[in-house]
Design a protein around this motif. Structure first.
Motif, PDB file in Angstrom:
ATOM      1  N   UNK A 125     -46.772 -14.143 -42.032  1.00  0.00           N
ATOM      2  CA  UNK A 125     -47.968 -13.879 -41.135  1.00  0.00           C
ATOM      3  C   UNK A 125     -48.567 -15.297 -40.395  1.00  0.00           C
ATOM      4  N   UNK A 126     -48.147 -16.347 -41.262  1.00  0.00           N
ATOM      5  CA  UNK A 126     -48.392 -17.669 -40.581  1.00  0.00           C
ATOM      6  C   UNK A 126     -47.400 -17.795 -39.354  1.00  0.00           C
ATOM      7  N   UNK A 127     -46.183 -17.475 -39.566  1.00  0.00           N
ATOM      8  CA  UNK A 127     -45.395 -17.522 -38.379  1.00  0.00           C
ATOM      9  C   UNK A 127     -46.090 -16.364 -37.191  1.00  0.00           C
ATOM     10  N   UNK A 128     -46.703 -15.470 -37.508  1.00  0.00           N
ATOM     11  CA  UNK A 128     -47.047 -14.436 -36.444  1.00  0.00           C
ATOM     12  C   UNK A 128     -48.308 -15.048 -35.905  1.00  0.00           C
ATOM     13  N   UNK A 129     -48.882 -16.057 -36.508  1.00  0.00           N
ATOM     14  CA  UNK A 129     -50.359 -16.640 -35.698  1.00  0.00           C
ATOM     15  C   UNK A 129     -49.657 -17.942 -35.145  1.00  0.00           C
ATOM     16  N   UNK A 130     -48.489 -18.073 -34.877  1.00  0.00           N
ATOM     17  CA  UNK A 130     -47.941 -19.180 -34.120  1.00  0.00           C
ATOM     18  C   UNK A 130     -47.814 -20.467 -34.919  1.00  0.00           C
ATOM     19  N   UNK A 131     -47.566 -20.486 -36.141  1.00  0.00           N
ATOM     20  CA  UNK A 131     -47.141 -21.689 -36.644  1.00  0.00           C
ATOM     21  C   UNK A 131     -45.562 -21.843 -36.678  1.00  0.00           C
ATOM     22  N   UNK A 132     -45.310 -23.270 -36.949  1.00  0.00           N
ATOM     23  CA  UNK A 132     -43.820 -23.441 -36.795  1.00  0.00           C
ATOM     24  C   UNK A 132     -43.216 -22.930 -38.095  1.00  0.00           C
ATOM     25  N   UNK A 133     -42.147 -22.962 -38.489  1.00  0.00           N
ATOM     26  CA  UNK A 133     -41.398 -22.636 -39.615  1.00  0.00           C
ATOM     27  C   UNK A 133     -41.714 -23.341 -40.838  1.00  0.00           C
ATOM     28  N   UNK A 134     -41.454 -24.992 -40.429  1.00  0.00           N
ATOM     29  CA  UNK A 134     -42.162 -25.982 -41.509  1.00  0.00           C
ATOM     30  C   UNK A 134     -43.477 -25.843 -41.893  1.00  0.00           C
ATOM     31  N   UNK A 135     -44.328 -25.667 -40.815  1.00  0.00           N
ATOM     32  CA  UNK A 135     -45.907 -25.515 -41.060  1.00  0.00           C
ATOM     33  C   UNK A 135     -46.185 -24.329 -41.876  1.00  0.00           C
ATOM     34  N   UNK A 136     -45.810 -23.286 -41.766  1.00  0.00           N
ATOM     35  CA  UNK A 136     -45.918 -21.853 -42.216  1.00  0.00           C
ATOM     36  C   UNK A 136     -45.381 -22.093 -43.832  1.00  0.00           C
ATOM     37  N   UNK A 137     -44.298 -22.765 -43.881  1.00  0.00           N
ATOM     38  CA  UNK A 137     -43.779 -23.014 -45.324  1.00  0.00           C
ATOM     39  C   UNK A 137     -44.838 -23.722 -46.081  1.00  0.00           C
ATOM     40  N   UNK A 138     -45.096 -24.901 -45.615  1.00  0.00           N
ATOM     41  CA  UNK A 138     -45.868 -25.859 -46.222  1.00  0.00           C
ATOM     42  C   UNK A 138     -47.199 -25.140 -46.471  1.00  0.00           C
ATOM     43  N   UNK A 139     -47.721 -24.444 -45.900  1.00  0.00           N
ATOM     44  CA  UNK A 139     -49.138 -23.886 -46.272  1.00  0.00           C
ATOM     45  C   UNK A 139     -48.810 -22.797 -47.178  1.00  0.00           C
ATOM     46  N   UNK A 140     -47.764 -22.094 -47.239  1.00  0.00           N
ATOM     47  CA  UNK A 140     -47.379 -21.103 -48.210  1.00  0.00           C
ATOM     48  C   UNK A 140     -47.353 -21.666 -49.526  1.00  0.00           C
ATOM     49  N   UNK A 141     -46.515 -22.978 -49.580  1.00  0.00           N
ATOM     50  CA  UNK A 141     -46.544 -23.648 -50.765  1.00  0.00           C
ATOM     51  C   UNK A 141     -47.946 -24.104 -51.396  1.00  0.00           C
ATOM     52  N   UNK A 142     -48.832 -24.713 -50.660  1.00  0.00           N
ATOM     53  CA  UNK A 142     -49.974 -25.092 -50.823  1.00  0.00           C
ATOM     54  C   UNK A 142     -50.933 -24.032 -51.549  1.00  0.00           C
ATOM     55  N   UNK A 143     -50.673 -22.844 -50.723  1.00  0.00           N
ATOM     56  CA  UNK A 143     -51.557 -21.604 -51.310  1.00  0.00           C
ATOM     57  C   UNK A 143     -50.912 -21.299 -52.766  1.00  0.00           C
ATOM     58  N   UNK A 144     -50.031 -21.504 -53.146  1.00  0.00           N
ATOM     59  CA  UNK A 144     -49.137 -21.110 -54.445  1.00  0.00           C
ATOM     60  C   UNK A 144     -49.953 -21.897 -55.448  1.00  0.00           C
ATOM     61  N   UNK A 145     -50.665 -23.192 -55.265  1.00  0.00           N
ATOM     62  CA  UNK A 145     -50.932 -24.003 -56.322  1.00  0.00           C
ATOM     63  C   UNK A 145     -52.140 -23.282 -56.961  1.00  0.00           C
TER      64      UNK A 145
END
Length: 265
Positions: free
Chosen positions: A173-193
Motif C-alpha cells: 500500500x505504501x508503494x501504491x501511495x507513491x513511496x519508494x521501495x526503501x521508504x515503504x520498507x522503512x515505514x513498514x519496519x517502524x510500524x512493526x515496533x
C-alpha cells in the motif's frame, strides 16, 4: 526442544518476520516437514522479543528522534518531520490493534490453516508484484500525509488474513501511495515496533500464568539467534530492494503458496 530446533526456529523468525513472505507460512511448514512438536509460548515470546530488540537497535537514531520531537511538540516546540512520523506510526497502528483485540480468537482459529495461507501468499503476492511494477514512486516516509497513513493503517488489518504478511501488505500500500521501495520498507519496519511490542507483552502475560517449565539456556539461544538474524535481514533487505526490487519475493510467495495448496488441498 533440542538446540537444533531452537536455532532453526529462531532463524525462521528472524529471517521472515520483516520480509514480505509471511512468517506464519514458514512456521507452519517446519513441523510438517520435520515432525517437531510445537515450540511453546515461552519460545515464541523470546524470539519475537529478539526481533523487536534488533529493529530498535537498527532504527535507534530514527526512533530516538521521533520520540524526542514527539515529546517536545507537547512542550510547545512545534511539529517537526520526526514528530509527525511518530504520530503516523501511532495512527497507522490503531486499526490493527483494535481489530486484533476484537478478532483475536476468531483469527487464531484460521490463521494456521495451511490452505488459506497458500491462497493468501499467492493473492497478496501478485498484488505486491503489480503495485511494485506500476505504482512505486520516489517519496520518502517523511512525505506521508494523514490520508496515506489511514489507508496504510486500515490495509494493515488485512494481515489478519492467513498468508497476507503484515510487512507485505504495508509495503504494497505504501508503494501504491507513491513511496519508494526503501521508504515503504522503512515505514513498514517502524510500524512493526508497536505491533510486536504489544504482541510480546500479551504473550508474556499468558506465559506468566502458565505452569510449563522453562529452559532458560534454549530461550537465551533463541533470543540471540533471532536478534542477530533479524538485524542482518533488515540491513540486507533494504540494500537488496534498492538494486533488485520486490519481484523475487513475489515469485517466492507464489511458489510457496502453490506448495502449501498442493500438500494441504
Amino acid at each position: 526442544m533440542t538446540w537444533l530446533e531452537a536455532i532453526v526456529l529462531a532463524l525462521i523468525q528472524g529471517i521472515t518476520e520483516f520480509l514480505p513472505v509471511s512468517s506464519s507460512a514458514h512456521l507452519i511448514l517446519v513441523p510438517v516437514l520435520s515432525g517437531w512438536r510445537d515450540q511453546g509460548i515461552d519460545f515464541d515470546v523470546i524470539v519475537h522479543a529478539g526481533s523487536l530488540v534488533a529493529i530498535l537497535i537498527y532504527f535507534r537514531r530514527e526512533i530516538t528522534a521521533m520520540i524526542r520531537d514527539w515529546v517536545l511538540a507537547f512542550a510547545g516546540g512545534g511539529q517537526t518531520a520526526n514528530s509527525r512520523l511518530g504520530w503516523w506510526v501511532i495512527i497507522a497502528t490503531l486499526p490493527t490493534g483494535i481489530a486484533g483485540f476484537l478478532l483475536k480468537d476468531h483469527a487464531a482459529e484460521y490463521m494456521r490453516d495451511p490452505f488459506l495461507i497458500g491462497v493468501g501468499l499467492i493473492g497478496f503476492g501478485l498484488l505486491l508484484g503489480v503495485v511494485d511494477w506500476n505504482y512505486r514512486g520516489t517519496r520518502d516516509e517523511h512525505s506521508l500525509t494523514l490520508m496515506d497513513v489511514l489507508i496504510i493503517g486500515f490495509a494493515q488489518m488485512l494481515a489478519l488474513f492467513p498468508g497476507t504478511s503484515r510487512s507485505g501488505i504495508t509495503m504494497t500500500v505504501a508503494l501504491y501511495r507513491g513511496l519508494s521501495r526503501e521508504a515503504a520498507s522503512r515505514f513498514s519496519f517502524l510500524l512493526a515496533v508497536p505491533i510486536i511490542a504489544a504482541a510480546t507483552l500479551l504473550a508474556t502475560r499468558d506465559l506468566a500464568s502458565s505452569e510449563v517449565g522453562t529452559n532458560w539456556s534454549l530461550l537465551a539461544l533463541g533470543f540471540i539467534v533471532s536478534a542477530v538474524s533479524t538485524y542482518a535481514v533488515v540491513h540486507g533487505f533494504l540494500a537488496f530492494i534498492r538494486r533488485i526490487g520486490m519481484q523475487p519475493f513475489v515469485a517466492y510467495r507464489i511458489l510457496l503458496g502453490l506448495a502449501l495448496i498442493y500438500f494441504f488441498r
